[in-house]
Write a protein that holds these residues in place. Structure first.
Motif, PDB file in Angstrom:
ATOM      1  N   GLN A   1       2.155   1.785  -3.509  1.00  0.00           N
ATOM      2  CA  GLN A   1       1.087   2.275  -4.381  1.00  0.00           C
ATOM      3  C   GLN A   1       0.848   3.769  -4.160  1.00  0.00           C
ATOM      4  O   GLN A   1       0.708   4.536  -5.118  1.00  0.00           O
ATOM      5  N   GLU A   2       0.818   4.186  -2.903  1.00  0.00           N
ATOM      6  CA  GLU A   2       0.609   5.595  -2.587  1.00  0.00           C
ATOM      7  C   GLU A   2       1.795   6.436  -3.045  1.00  0.00           C
ATOM      8  O   GLU A   2       1.617   7.538  -3.574  1.00  0.00           O
ATOM      9  N   ALA A   3       3.011   5.919  -2.861  1.00  0.00           N
ATOM     10  CA  ALA A   3       4.204   6.643  -3.291  1.00  0.00           C
ATOM     11  C   ALA A   3       4.180   6.870  -4.800  1.00  0.00           C
ATOM     12  O   ALA A   3       4.544   7.954  -5.275  1.00  0.00           O
ATOM     13  N   LYS A   4       3.745   5.878  -5.555  1.00  0.00           N
ATOM     14  CA  LYS A   4       3.663   6.029  -7.017  1.00  0.00           C
ATOM     15  C   LYS A   4       2.671   7.121  -7.382  1.00  0.00           C
ATOM     16  O   LYS A   4       2.922   7.912  -8.293  1.00  0.00           O
ATOM     17  N   LYS A   5       1.556   7.185  -6.660  1.00  0.00           N
ATOM     18  CA  LYS A   5       0.564   8.239  -6.925  1.00  0.00           C
ATOM     19  C   LYS A   5       1.152   9.615  -6.655  1.00  0.00           C
ATOM     20  O   LYS A   5       0.782  10.596  -7.297  1.00  0.00           O
ATOM     21  N   LEU A   6       2.079   9.673  -5.691  1.00  0.00           N
ATOM     22  CA  LEU A   6       2.713  10.937  -5.331  1.00  0.00           C
ATOM     23  C   LEU A   6       3.921  11.259  -6.214  1.00  0.00           C
ATOM     24  O   LEU A   6       4.579  12.277  -6.018  1.00  0.00           O
TER      25      LEU A   6
ATOM     26  N   LYS B   1       0.824  -1.210   0.000  1.00  0.00           N
ATOM     27  CA  LYS B   1       0.000   0.000   0.000  1.00  0.00           C
ATOM     28  C   LYS B   1       0.857   1.259   0.000  1.00  0.00           C
ATOM     29  O   LYS B   1       0.526   2.246  -0.657  1.00  0.00           O
ATOM     30  N   MET B   2       1.971   1.222   0.719  1.00  0.00           N
ATOM     31  CA  MET B   2       2.872   2.366   0.766  1.00  0.00           C
ATOM     32  C   MET B   2       3.449   2.642  -0.632  1.00  0.00           C
ATOM     33  O   MET B   2       3.506   3.789  -1.081  1.00  0.00           O
TER      34      MET B   2
END
Length: 122
Positions: free
Chosen positions: A101-106, A98-99
């Motif tokens: 995935q969120e980092a990629k979005k950022l 999940k981390m």
């Protein structure tokens, strides 16, 4: 060591299984050692013995406890390592994936993530 919440929505047999698993993981019960009997747990906590056995059998089926005829239940050899590996994988799936995935979005890259982890550990 063991404690049960009789007001919880989690069934008592699952609480038994989870409490014993946690005791194995925290090394309160070491590989090869005997765990309290169904009778001991049921008397101490006023729980139906069949409910306690149902929880223990979950750990038997998971390979964490073994029944020794006439002797009781014992922690299987390697149970701690099995739990450690299972929990590491769960940690990876529940947090790391999940981390990332969120980092990629950022728009973060690997170096950014490593820097954040280092900042959190220091």
């Amino acid at each position: 060591m063991l404690h049960f919440n009789f007001n919880s929505t989690e069934p008592i047999y699952l609480q038994v299984a989870n409490q014993l698993e946690e005791a194995i993981f925290t090394k309160a019960f070491l590989d090869g050692t005997q765990v309290p009997s169904t009778t001991e747990i049921s008397k101490e906590f006023h729980i139906n013995p069949a409910t306690v056995l149902k929880g223990m059998n979950i750990l038997v089926n998971d390979g964490l406890l073994e029944k020794r005829r006439g002797l009781g239940m014992f922690v299987t050899e390697g149970a701690y390592m099995k739990l450690l590996e299972r929990r590491k994988e769960s940690f990876y799936q529940d947090y790391i994936v999940k981390m990332i995935q969120e980092a990629k979005k950022l728009g973060m890259n690997e170096d950014d993530l490593i820097e954040l982890v280092k900042r959190g550990v220091d």
